[in-house]
Motif scaffolding. Structure first.
Motif, PDB file in Angstrom:
ATOM      1  N   LYS A   4      14.281  -8.575   0.172  1.00  0.00           N
ATOM      2  CA  LYS A   4      13.523  -8.678  -1.078  1.00  0.00           C
ATOM      3  C   LYS A   4      12.019  -8.670  -0.802  1.00  0.00           C
ATOM      4  CE  LYS A   4      12.900 -11.465  -5.209  1.00  0.00           C
ATOM      5  NZ  LYS A   4      13.249 -12.683  -5.922  1.00  0.00           N
ATOM      6  N   GLU A   5      11.590  -9.402   0.216  1.00  0.00           N
ATOM      7  CA  GLU A   5      10.169  -9.443   0.577  1.00  0.00           C
ATOM      8  C   GLU A   5       9.693  -8.075   1.064  1.00  0.00           C
ATOM      9  OE1 GLU A   5      10.400 -12.577   3.446  1.00  0.00           O
ATOM     10  OE2 GLU A   5       9.786 -14.113   2.009  1.00  0.00           O
ATOM     11  N   LEU A   6      10.522  -7.421   1.859  1.00  0.00           N
ATOM     12  CA  LEU A   6      10.182  -6.079   2.338  1.00  0.00           C
ATOM     13  C   LEU A   6      10.017  -5.125   1.151  1.00  0.00           C
ATOM     14  CD1 LEU A   6       9.919  -4.131   4.846  1.00  0.00           C
ATOM     15  CD2 LEU A   6      12.310  -3.587   4.412  1.00  0.00           C
ATOM     16  N   PHE A   7      10.955  -5.191   0.227  1.00  0.00           N
ATOM     17  CA  PHE A   7      10.897  -4.336  -0.956  1.00  0.00           C
ATOM     18  C   PHE A   7       9.635  -4.606  -1.768  1.00  0.00           C
ATOM     19  CE2 PHE A   7      11.774  -3.528  -5.457  1.00  0.00           C
ATOM     20  CZ  PHE A   7      12.121  -2.190  -5.402  1.00  0.00           C
ATOM     21  N   GLU A   8       9.352  -5.866  -2.029  1.00  0.00           N
ATOM     22  CA  GLU A   8       8.177  -6.220  -2.826  1.00  0.00           C
ATOM     23  C   GLU A   8       6.873  -5.828  -2.139  1.00  0.00           C
ATOM     24  OE1 GLU A   8       8.738 -10.364  -3.701  1.00  0.00           O
ATOM     25  OE2 GLU A   8      10.223  -9.929  -5.263  1.00  0.00           O
ATOM     26  N   MET A   9       6.862  -5.880  -0.816  1.00  0.00           N
ATOM     27  CA  MET A   9       5.646  -5.565  -0.072  1.00  0.00           C
ATOM     28  C   MET A   9       5.348  -4.056  -0.062  1.00  0.00           C
ATOM     29  SD  MET A   9       4.695  -6.469   3.866  1.00  0.00           S
ATOM     30  CE  MET A   9       4.615  -8.226   3.571  1.00  0.00           C
ATOM     31  N   ASN A  11       7.233  -1.487  -1.932  1.00  0.00           N
ATOM     32  CA  ASN A  11       7.777  -0.720  -3.045  1.00  0.00           C
ATOM     33  C   ASN A  11       6.732   0.202  -3.681  1.00  0.00           C
ATOM     34  OD1 ASN A  11       9.541   0.127  -5.136  1.00  0.00           O
ATOM     35  ND2 ASN A  11       8.691  -1.451  -6.473  1.00  0.00           N
ATOM     36  N   LYS A  12       5.551  -0.296  -3.958  1.00  0.00           N
ATOM     37  CA  LYS A  12       4.514   0.501  -4.623  1.00  0.00           C
ATOM     38  C   LYS A  12       4.053   1.665  -3.743  1.00  0.00           C
ATOM     39  CE  LYS A  12       2.939  -3.145  -7.639  1.00  0.00           C
ATOM     40  NZ  LYS A  12       1.902  -4.097  -7.993  1.00  0.00           N
ATOM     41  N   ASP A  13       3.899   1.414  -2.448  1.00  0.00           N
ATOM     42  CA  ASP A  13       3.478   2.484  -1.530  1.00  0.00           C
ATOM     43  C   ASP A  13       4.531   3.591  -1.452  1.00  0.00           C
ATOM     44  OD1 ASP A  13       1.059   1.249  -0.866  1.00  0.00           O
ATOM     45  OD2 ASP A  13       2.000   0.085   0.744  1.00  0.00           O
ATOM     46  N   GLU A  48       8.530  -2.035  14.853  1.00  0.00           N
ATOM     47  CA  GLU A  48       7.216  -2.603  15.147  1.00  0.00           C
ATOM     48  C   GLU A  48       6.174  -2.232  14.089  1.00  0.00           C
ATOM     49  OE1 GLU A  48       3.982  -2.655  18.805  1.00  0.00           O
ATOM     50  OE2 GLU A  48       5.942  -1.750  19.096  1.00  0.00           O
ATOM     51  N   TYR A  49       6.110  -0.948  13.726  1.00  0.00           N
ATOM     52  CA  TYR A  49       5.124  -0.494  12.746  1.00  0.00           C
ATOM     53  C   TYR A  49       5.867  -0.153  11.454  1.00  0.00           C
ATOM     54  CZ  TYR A  49       2.242  -0.116  16.894  1.00  0.00           C
ATOM     55  OH  TYR A  49       1.565  -0.388  18.040  1.00  0.00           O
ATOM     56  N   MET A  50       6.096  -1.152  10.655  1.00  0.00           N
ATOM     57  CA  MET A  50       6.955  -1.049   9.472  1.00  0.00           C
ATOM     58  C   MET A  50       6.459   0.005   8.477  1.00  0.00           C
ATOM     59  SD  MET A  50       9.664  -1.879   7.889  1.00  0.00           S
ATOM     60  CE  MET A  50      10.221  -3.258   8.868  1.00  0.00           C
ATOM     61  N   LYS A  51       5.184  -0.042   8.098  1.00  0.00           N
ATOM     62  CA  LYS A  51       4.684   0.868   7.074  1.00  0.00           C
ATOM     63  C   LYS A  51       4.771   2.320   7.550  1.00  0.00           C
ATOM     64  CE  LYS A  51       1.027   1.646   3.753  1.00  0.00           C
ATOM     65  NZ  LYS A  51      -0.205   1.176   3.175  1.00  0.00           N
ATOM     66  N   THR A  52       4.422   2.582   8.778  1.00  0.00           N
ATOM     67  CA  THR A  52       4.494   3.940   9.323  1.00  0.00           C
ATOM     68  C   THR A  52       5.934   4.438   9.308  1.00  0.00           C
ATOM     69  OG1 THR A  52       2.619   3.439  10.749  1.00  0.00           O
ATOM     70  CG2 THR A  52       3.941   5.366  11.320  1.00  0.00           C
ATOM     71  N   TRP A  53       6.842   3.595   9.761  1.00  0.00           N
ATOM     72  CA  TRP A  53       8.254   3.953   9.798  1.00  0.00           C
ATOM     73  C   TRP A  53       8.786   4.198   8.390  1.00  0.00           C
ATOM     74  CZ3 TRP A  53      12.746   0.771   8.621  1.00  0.00           C
ATOM     75  CH2 TRP A  53      13.956   1.318   9.060  1.00  0.00           C
ATOM     76  N   LEU A  54       8.407   3.354   7.474  1.00  0.00           N
ATOM     77  CA  LEU A  54       8.850   3.458   6.086  1.00  0.00           C
ATOM     78  C   LEU A  54       8.309   4.743   5.427  1.00  0.00           C
ATOM     79  CD1 LEU A  54      10.572   1.711   4.267  1.00  0.00           C
ATOM     80  CD2 LEU A  54       8.519   0.535   3.525  1.00  0.00           C
ATOM     81  N   MET A  55       7.064   5.074   5.701  1.00  0.00           N
ATOM     82  CA  MET A  55       6.470   6.281   5.122  1.00  0.00           C
ATOM     83  C   MET A  55       7.123   7.545   5.706  1.00  0.00           C
ATOM     84  SD  MET A  55       4.402   5.566   2.745  1.00  0.00           S
ATOM     85  CE  MET A  55       5.280   4.078   2.317  1.00  0.00           C
ATOM     86  N   LYS A  56       7.480   7.493   6.961  1.00  0.00           N
ATOM     87  CA  LYS A  56       8.162   8.635   7.577  1.00  0.00           C
ATOM     88  C   LYS A  56       9.512   8.862   6.892  1.00  0.00           C
ATOM     89  CE  LYS A  56       9.798  10.445  11.960  1.00  0.00           C
ATOM     90  NZ  LYS A  56       9.950  10.219  13.385  1.00  0.00           N
TER      91      LYS A  56
END
Length: 185
Positions: A4-9, A11-13, A48-56
């Protein structure tokens, strides 16, 4: 961190990226949802790099979505082309179009095989130049050259068919024969 925290952090991006790639709010929401389902099925806590991995993952999901949409539209277009359409054109126009279509088909069939295959892939199957090159297993420059030659050959045939008589000649519809002009005598 919980799911839930991951999603909320993020989600918008993720949604913003999907929206800018797909230009459609509902599709962006659907793909965003799919991204988080994919992420939650992975061992995301060790990344390790959550945002980069998520954007990929987001970009890959968007690209896959666009490919599926394109393929779906192509199938729909082919189905439409294969479905007989009711015509409101006068019979003489329909007959003329049929004759022209047969003529073009004959001309394309008369092209050398390598040129014909490039022309058919590019224009009949709507392949990109690179897709055509990949399919024919030849360099991109070769595909461009073959298509250029094919178009040039077809244009020559069209021009020849469009001009039934030579310069200086007059064709008599009444007698169905060529009349030589006085300058040629």
């Amino acid at each position: 961190m919980t799911e839930k925290e991951l999603f909320e952090m993020y989600n918008k991006d993720v949604y913003r990226t999907c929206y800018y790639m797909l230009h459609h709010a509902q599709n962006a929401e659907d793909v965003c949802h799919d991204v988080f389902i994919t992420v939650f099925r992975q061992d995301w806590r060790k990344v390790e790099y959550m945002k980069t991995w998520l954007m990929k993952i987001t970009v890959n999901h968007c690209l896959n979505f666009m490919k599926r949409e394109h393929a779906s539209k192509q199938r729909e277009k082919r189905l439409f082309m294969l479905t007989p359409q009711r015509t409101v054109d006068p019979v003489d126009q329909v007959a003329q179009h049929a004759e022209e279509s047969e003529l073009w088909e004959q001309w394309v069939q008369e092209l050398p095989e390598k040129i014909r295959s490039a022309i058919l892939l590019r224009y009949m199957n709507e392949f990109s130049l690179s897709e055509t090159a990949e399919t024919l297993e030849v360099p991109l420059g070769t595909v461009k050259s073959r298509i250029y030659k094919g178009i040039r050959l077809l244009r020559k045939k069209w021009e020849k068919a469009s001009k039934p008589h030579q310069k200086g000649e007059v064709y008599s519809e009444t007698y169905g024969r060529k009349i030589v002009s006085s300058s040629e005598k």
